[in-house]
Design a protein around this motif. Sequence first.
Motif, PDB file in Angstrom:
ATOM      1  N   LYS A  59       0.835  -1.205   0.000  1.00 17.80           N
ATOM      2  CA  LYS A  59       0.000   0.000   0.000  1.00 17.80           C
ATOM      3  C   LYS A  59       0.866   1.251   0.000  1.00 17.80           C
ATOM      4  CE  LYS A  59      -3.594  -2.518   2.507  1.00 17.80           C
ATOM      5  NZ  LYS A  59      -4.418  -2.607   3.740  1.00 17.80           N
ATOM      6  N   TRP A  60       1.846   1.270  -0.883  1.00 16.70           N
ATOM      7  CA  TRP A  60       2.865   2.305  -0.891  1.00 16.70           C
ATOM      8  C   TRP A  60       2.375   3.706  -1.236  1.00 16.70           C
ATOM      9  CZ3 TRP A  60       3.877   4.667  -5.591  1.00 16.70           C
ATOM     10  CH2 TRP A  60       3.363   4.021  -6.724  1.00 16.70           C
ATOM     11  N   PRO A  61       1.285   3.889  -1.999  1.00 19.11           N
ATOM     12  CA  PRO A  61       0.862   5.271  -2.296  1.00 19.11           C
ATOM     13  C   PRO A  61       0.578   6.096  -1.042  1.00 19.11           C
ATOM     14  CG  PRO A  61      -0.206   3.769  -3.816  1.00 19.11           C
ATOM     15  CD  PRO A  61       0.455   2.917  -2.768  1.00 19.11           C
ATOM     16  N   TYR A  62       0.077   5.451   0.016  1.00 18.83           N
ATOM     17  CA  TYR A  62      -0.186   6.183   1.256  1.00 18.83           C
ATOM     18  C   TYR A  62       1.129   6.637   1.902  1.00 18.83           C
ATOM     19  CZ  TYR A  62      -4.841   4.171   0.756  1.00 18.83           C
ATOM     20  OH  TYR A  62      -6.078   3.805   0.294  1.00 18.83           O
ATOM     21  N   ALA A  63       2.159   5.801   1.795  1.00 27.20           N
ATOM     22  CA  ALA A  63       3.472   6.177   2.322  1.00 27.20           C
ATOM     23  C   ALA A  63       4.056   7.343   1.528  1.00 27.20           C
ATOM     24  CB  ALA A  63       4.419   4.975   2.290  1.00 27.20           C
ATOM     25  N   VAL A  64       3.826   7.335   0.217  1.00 25.33           N
ATOM     26  CA  VAL A  64       4.257   8.466  -0.611  1.00 25.33           C
ATOM     27  C   VAL A  64       3.550   9.741  -0.160  1.00 25.33           C
ATOM     28  CG1 VAL A  64       4.204   9.447  -2.941  1.00 25.33           C
ATOM     29  CG2 VAL A  64       4.859   7.053  -2.606  1.00 25.33           C
ATOM     30  N   GLY A  65       2.271   9.600   0.218  1.00 24.18           N
ATOM     31  CA  GLY A  65       1.525  10.751   0.707  1.00 24.18           C
ATOM     32  C   GLY A  65       2.138  11.350   1.959  1.00 24.18           C
ATOM     33  N   VAL A  66       2.587  10.488   2.882  1.00 26.13           N
ATOM     34  CA  VAL A  66       3.249  10.970   4.098  1.00 26.13           C
ATOM     35  C   VAL A  66       4.523  11.732   3.735  1.00 26.13           C
ATOM     36  CG1 VAL A  66       4.434  10.281   6.224  1.00 26.13           C
ATOM     37  CG2 VAL A  66       2.294   9.151   5.550  1.00 26.13           C
ATOM     38  N   LEU A  67       5.294  11.155   2.829  1.00 26.12           N
ATOM     39  CA  LEU A  67       6.532  11.800   2.397  1.00 26.12           C
ATOM     40  C   LEU A  67       6.240  13.123   1.696  1.00 26.12           C
ATOM     41  CD1 LEU A  67       9.574  11.309   2.459  1.00 26.12           C
ATOM     42  CD2 LEU A  67       9.374  10.103   0.285  1.00 26.12           C
ATOM     43  N   GLY A  68       5.152  13.159   0.937  1.00 21.46           N
ATOM     44  CA  GLY A  68       4.763  14.393   0.266  1.00 21.46           C
ATOM     45  C   GLY A  68       4.414  15.481   1.264  1.00 21.46           C
ATOM     46  N   ILE A  69       3.704  15.109   2.329  1.00 27.23           N
ATOM     47  CA  ILE A  69       3.372  16.088   3.365  1.00 27.23           C
ATOM     48  C   ILE A  69       4.635  16.633   4.009  1.00 27.23           C
ATOM     49  CG2 ILE A  69       2.305  16.359   5.639  1.00 27.23           C
ATOM     50  CD1 ILE A  69       0.197  14.299   4.742  1.00 27.23           C
TER      51      ILE A  69
ATOM     52  N   PHE B 172      18.760  19.317   0.414  1.00 26.57           N
ATOM     53  CA  PHE B 172      18.530  18.324   1.460  1.00 26.57           C
ATOM     54  C   PHE B 172      17.279  17.517   1.144  1.00 26.57           C
ATOM     55  CE2 PHE B 172      16.385  16.979   5.337  1.00 26.57           C
ATOM     56  CZ  PHE B 172      17.386  16.271   5.986  1.00 26.57           C
ATOM     57  N   ALA B 173      16.188  18.203   0.847  1.00 28.43           N
ATOM     58  CA  ALA B 173      14.933  17.510   0.545  1.00 28.43           C
ATOM     59  C   ALA B 173      15.041  16.713  -0.747  1.00 28.43           C
ATOM     60  CB  ALA B 173      13.796  18.513   0.458  1.00 28.43           C
ATOM     61  N   ILE B 174      15.720  17.266  -1.735  1.00 21.23           N
ATOM     62  CA  ILE B 174      15.849  16.579  -3.022  1.00 21.23           C
ATOM     63  C   ILE B 174      16.603  15.264  -2.856  1.00 21.23           C
ATOM     64  CG2 ILE B 174      16.888  16.702  -5.315  1.00 21.23           C
ATOM     65  CD1 ILE B 174      16.347  19.741  -5.234  1.00 21.23           C
ATOM     66  N   VAL B 175      17.707  15.303  -2.109  1.00 19.00           N
ATOM     67  CA  VAL B 175      18.538  14.108  -1.940  1.00 19.00           C
ATOM     68  C   VAL B 175      17.902  13.122  -0.957  1.00 19.00           C
ATOM     69  CG1 VAL B 175      20.756  13.249  -1.103  1.00 19.00           C
ATOM     70  CG2 VAL B 175      20.668  15.298  -2.539  1.00 19.00           C
ATOM     71  N   PHE B 176      17.586  13.608   0.242  1.00 15.00           N
ATOM     72  CA  PHE B 176      17.120  12.714   1.313  1.00 15.00           C
ATOM     73  C   PHE B 176      15.706  12.213   1.046  1.00 15.00           C
ATOM     74  CE2 PHE B 176      16.078  12.372   6.099  1.00 15.00           C
ATOM     75  CZ  PHE B 176      16.421  11.037   6.096  1.00 15.00           C
ATOM     76  N   TYR B 177      14.783  13.129   0.841  1.00  9.19           N
ATOM     77  CA  TYR B 177      13.402  12.714   0.600  1.00  9.19           C
ATOM     78  C   TYR B 177      13.257  12.053  -0.769  1.00  9.19           C
ATOM     79  CZ  TYR B 177      12.542  15.923   4.515  1.00  9.19           C
ATOM     80  OH  TYR B 177      12.571  16.561   5.732  1.00  9.19           O
ATOM     81  N   GLY B 178      14.091  12.499  -1.716  1.00  4.14           N
ATOM     82  CA  GLY B 178      14.068  11.853  -3.028  1.00  4.14           C
ATOM     83  C   GLY B 178      14.490  10.401  -2.944  1.00  4.14           C
TER      84      GLY B 178
ATOM     85  N   GLY C  72      10.308   8.561   5.788  1.00  2.00           N
ATOM     86  CA  GLY C  72       8.978   9.146   5.905  1.00  2.00           C
ATOM     87  C   GLY C  72       8.770   9.822   7.252  1.00  2.00           C
ATOM     88  N   ALA C  73       9.171   9.137   8.324  1.00  2.00           N
ATOM     89  CA  ALA C  73       9.054   9.716   9.659  1.00  2.00           C
ATOM     90  C   ALA C  73       9.968  10.923   9.821  1.00  2.00           C
ATOM     91  CB  ALA C  73       9.388   8.656  10.708  1.00  2.00           C
ATOM     92  N   ALA C  74      11.170  10.835   9.254  1.00  5.71           N
ATOM     93  CA  ALA C  74      12.118  11.945   9.357  1.00  5.71           C
ATOM     94  C   ALA C  74      11.601  13.190   8.653  1.00  5.71           C
ATOM     95  CB  ALA C  74      13.472  11.532   8.771  1.00  5.71           C
ATOM     96  N   SER C  75      10.857  12.991   7.566  1.00  8.37           N
ATOM     97  CA  SER C  75      10.349  14.154   6.829  1.00  8.37           C
ATOM     98  C   SER C  75       9.398  14.976   7.692  1.00  8.37           C
ATOM     99  CB  SER C  75       9.644  13.699   5.548  1.00  8.37           C
ATOM    100  OG  SER C  75       8.420  13.041   5.831  1.00  8.37           O
ATOM    101  N   ILE C  76       8.676  14.317   8.583  1.00 12.08           N
ATOM    102  CA  ILE C  76       7.802  15.029   9.514  1.00 12.08           C
ATOM    103  C   ILE C  76       8.609  15.572  10.692  1.00 12.08           C
ATOM    104  CG2 ILE C  76       5.757  14.874  10.955  1.00 12.08           C
ATOM    105  CD1 ILE C  76       5.200  14.508   7.973  1.00 12.08           C
ATOM    106  N   ALA C  77       9.512  14.740  11.223  1.00 11.39           N
ATOM    107  CA  ALA C  77      10.313  15.141  12.381  1.00 11.39           C
ATOM    108  C   ALA C  77      11.190  16.346  12.060  1.00 11.39           C
ATOM    109  CB  ALA C  77      11.175  13.973  12.846  1.00 11.39           C
ATOM    110  N   ASN C  78      11.738  16.394  10.839  1.00 13.82           N
ATOM    111  CA  ASN C  78      12.626  17.493  10.481  1.00 13.82           C
ATOM    112  C   ASN C  78      11.911  18.839  10.498  1.00 13.82           C
ATOM    113  OD1 ASN C  78      14.781  15.772  10.148  1.00 13.82           O
ATOM    114  ND2 ASN C  78      14.515  15.552   7.943  1.00 13.82           N
TER     115      ASN C  78
END
Length: 246
Positions: free
Chosen positions: A107-117, A134-140, A179-185
């Motif tokens: 169910k990866w599209p939902y995980a992509v949604g978290v990363l998008g947020i 940073f976002a381009i490399v790490f989140y990419g 995904g979690a780091a994208s929110i934590a950051n």
Amino acid sequence: MKENKVGDKRLLGSIHPAVIAVWAAVIAASCMLPSIPLLGTGGTFSIATALVPLAGVLFGPIGGAICAAIGGFIGQLIAPHIAWMGLATFSIGVINAFCSGLISRGKWPYAVGVLGIGTVLWFSTATGRAVPLFAIVFYGAGLLVTVVGGMFAKKWLLGKNIALKTVAVWICSFAGLVGAASIANYFALTMFQTPAEVWTVLTVMSPIERTIFAVGSAIVGVPLLVGLPKIGIFVGPQTVEVDDEE
């Protein structure tokens, strides 16, 4: 009994709540172990960080999130030095396990949604816009691994090839960590005003750190995925397949 079974199937598959409780206790206990320094920030990572994404892989997105919530909340009470966001710190682990569980179940599209947020939140800050790399490399990297995991991780986890199973656990864990780091950051930016220079250094270090923790998750997780079903404790996505057939 029949109603309880249906409810368990909907939320936890065939995973017994006691198994989730045991893993939550392991996560909580691991919070008391020595932390690993985070290069470039002066902060630390708890050993529990390598165990949290496994909750999602073993128990699915819902069961994993519940496990991470219980273990993380208790862990931050007994080891308050890891609670950098106060009582809300455990929520980062919940996101981690949830994303890893989503990918392990296809169910990866939902995980992509978290990363998008998380990406949108990053660029909503002045510092984030000052360090777009940073976002381009790490989140990419997280996005790439999430998509690959969405296509192959569940199949590999259900298969018998140990090498592919190991790669699948690493993929799910790495993607969940990012995904979690994208929110934590975002909260790190807003709470501590971390300067752009630090994030520039972390452009390289953050992917490396998450890679190492995901390797740790794979080392611990693969023997459990192989061994536990042999003694009647069904973990991993195969539990969903069994329930669907029944």
